[in-house]
Design a protein around this motif. Structure first.
Motif, PDB file in Angstrom:
ATOM      1  N   SER A  25       0.387  -0.690  -0.017  1.00 41.11           N
ATOM      2  CA  SER A  25       0.050   0.174  -0.230  1.00 41.11           C
ATOM      3  C   SER A  25       0.946   0.774  -0.203  1.00 41.11           C
ATOM      4  CB  SER A  25      -1.093   0.070   1.025  1.00 41.11           C
ATOM      5  OG  SER A  25      -1.662   1.608   1.543  1.00 41.11           O
ATOM      6  N   LEU A  58      -5.378  -3.224  -6.571  1.00 44.12           N
ATOM      7  CA  LEU A  58      -6.555  -3.792  -5.820  1.00 44.12           C
ATOM      8  C   LEU A  58      -6.619  -2.897  -4.711  1.00 44.12           C
ATOM      9  CD1 LEU A  58      -5.583  -7.435  -5.555  1.00 44.12           C
ATOM     10  CD2 LEU A  58      -7.146  -6.265  -7.168  1.00 44.12           C
ATOM     11  N   LYS A  59      -8.366  -3.209  -3.985  1.00 44.79           N
ATOM     12  CA  LYS A  59      -8.640  -1.919  -3.138  1.00 44.79           C
ATOM     13  C   LYS A  59      -8.436  -3.522  -1.633  1.00 44.79           C
ATOM     14  CE  LYS A  59     -10.580   1.778  -3.367  1.00 44.79           C
ATOM     15  NZ  LYS A  59      -9.888   2.833  -2.674  1.00 44.79           N
ATOM     16  N   MET A  60      -8.057  -3.106  -0.646  1.00 44.95           N
ATOM     17  CA  MET A  60      -8.782  -3.444   0.159  1.00 44.95           C
ATOM     18  C   MET A  60      -9.638  -4.019   0.766  1.00 44.95           C
ATOM     19  SD  MET A  60      -5.500  -2.454   2.671  1.00 44.95           S
ATOM     20  CE  MET A  60      -5.700  -4.324   4.389  1.00 44.95           C
ATOM     21  N   THR A  61     -10.599  -5.307   1.004  1.00 43.73           N
ATOM     22  CA  THR A  61     -11.962  -5.378   1.334  1.00 43.73           C
ATOM     23  C   THR A  61     -12.489  -4.933   2.783  1.00 43.73           C
ATOM     24  OG1 THR A  61     -11.052  -7.607   2.090  1.00 43.73           O
ATOM     25  CG2 THR A  61     -12.531  -6.890   0.021  1.00 43.73           C
ATOM     26  N   ASP A  62     -10.915  -5.092   3.587  1.00 43.91           N
ATOM     27  CA  ASP A  62     -11.051  -4.968   4.999  1.00 43.91           C
ATOM     28  C   ASP A  62     -10.943  -3.324   5.107  1.00 43.91           C
ATOM     29  OD1 ASP A  62     -11.879  -6.988   5.700  1.00 43.91           O
ATOM     30  OD2 ASP A  62     -10.401  -8.032   5.830  1.00 43.91           O
ATOM     31  N   HIS A  65      -9.629   0.131   3.505  1.00 43.82           N
ATOM     32  CA  HIS A  65      -9.818   0.533   2.174  1.00 43.82           C
ATOM     33  C   HIS A  65      -8.735   0.866   1.280  1.00 43.82           C
ATOM     34  CE1 HIS A  65     -13.683  -1.765   3.153  1.00 43.82           C
ATOM     35  NE2 HIS A  65     -13.742  -0.411   4.161  1.00 43.82           N
ATOM     36  N   ASP A  67      -5.862   0.903  -1.083  1.00 43.08           N
ATOM     37  CA  ASP A  67      -5.247   0.327  -2.683  1.00 43.08           C
ATOM     38  C   ASP A  67      -3.913   0.064  -2.493  1.00 43.08           C
ATOM     39  OD1 ASP A  67      -7.416   1.779  -4.092  1.00 43.08           O
ATOM     40  OD2 ASP A  67      -6.378   3.759  -4.254  1.00 43.08           O
TER      41      ASP A  67
END
Length: 72
Positions: A25, A58-62, A65, A67
């Motif tokens: 990140s 991708l974007k973190m799901t938790d 959040h 990138d």
């Protein structure tokens, strides 16, 4: 913003990551400070690298959040 220098820096950051799978990140403000440019130039450079297929985003799901950037 020199995209090759940015790519080399991001590539080394990802490969040195201890996460599995390897990702990072990125704080565009900190990278901009390292290169002596504005953070929006770094964001545009990262987006260009994603568009070229040299990085995946991708974007973190938790929360929080962030990138995440991965090597393809």
């Amino acid at each position: 913003m020199d995209k090759e220098r940015l790519y080399e820096r991001v590539h080394s950051m990802i490969t040195s990551s201890t996460k599995d799978p390897k990702y990072i990140s990125i704080s565009t403000v900190k990278v901009a400070d390292l290169f002596g440019v504005k953070h929006n130039e770094v964001e545009q450079g990262l987006q260009d690298l994603v568009n070229e297929g040299r990085l995946k985003k991708l974007k973190m799901t938790d929360p929080p959040h962030f990138d995440m950037y991965l090597l393809p």
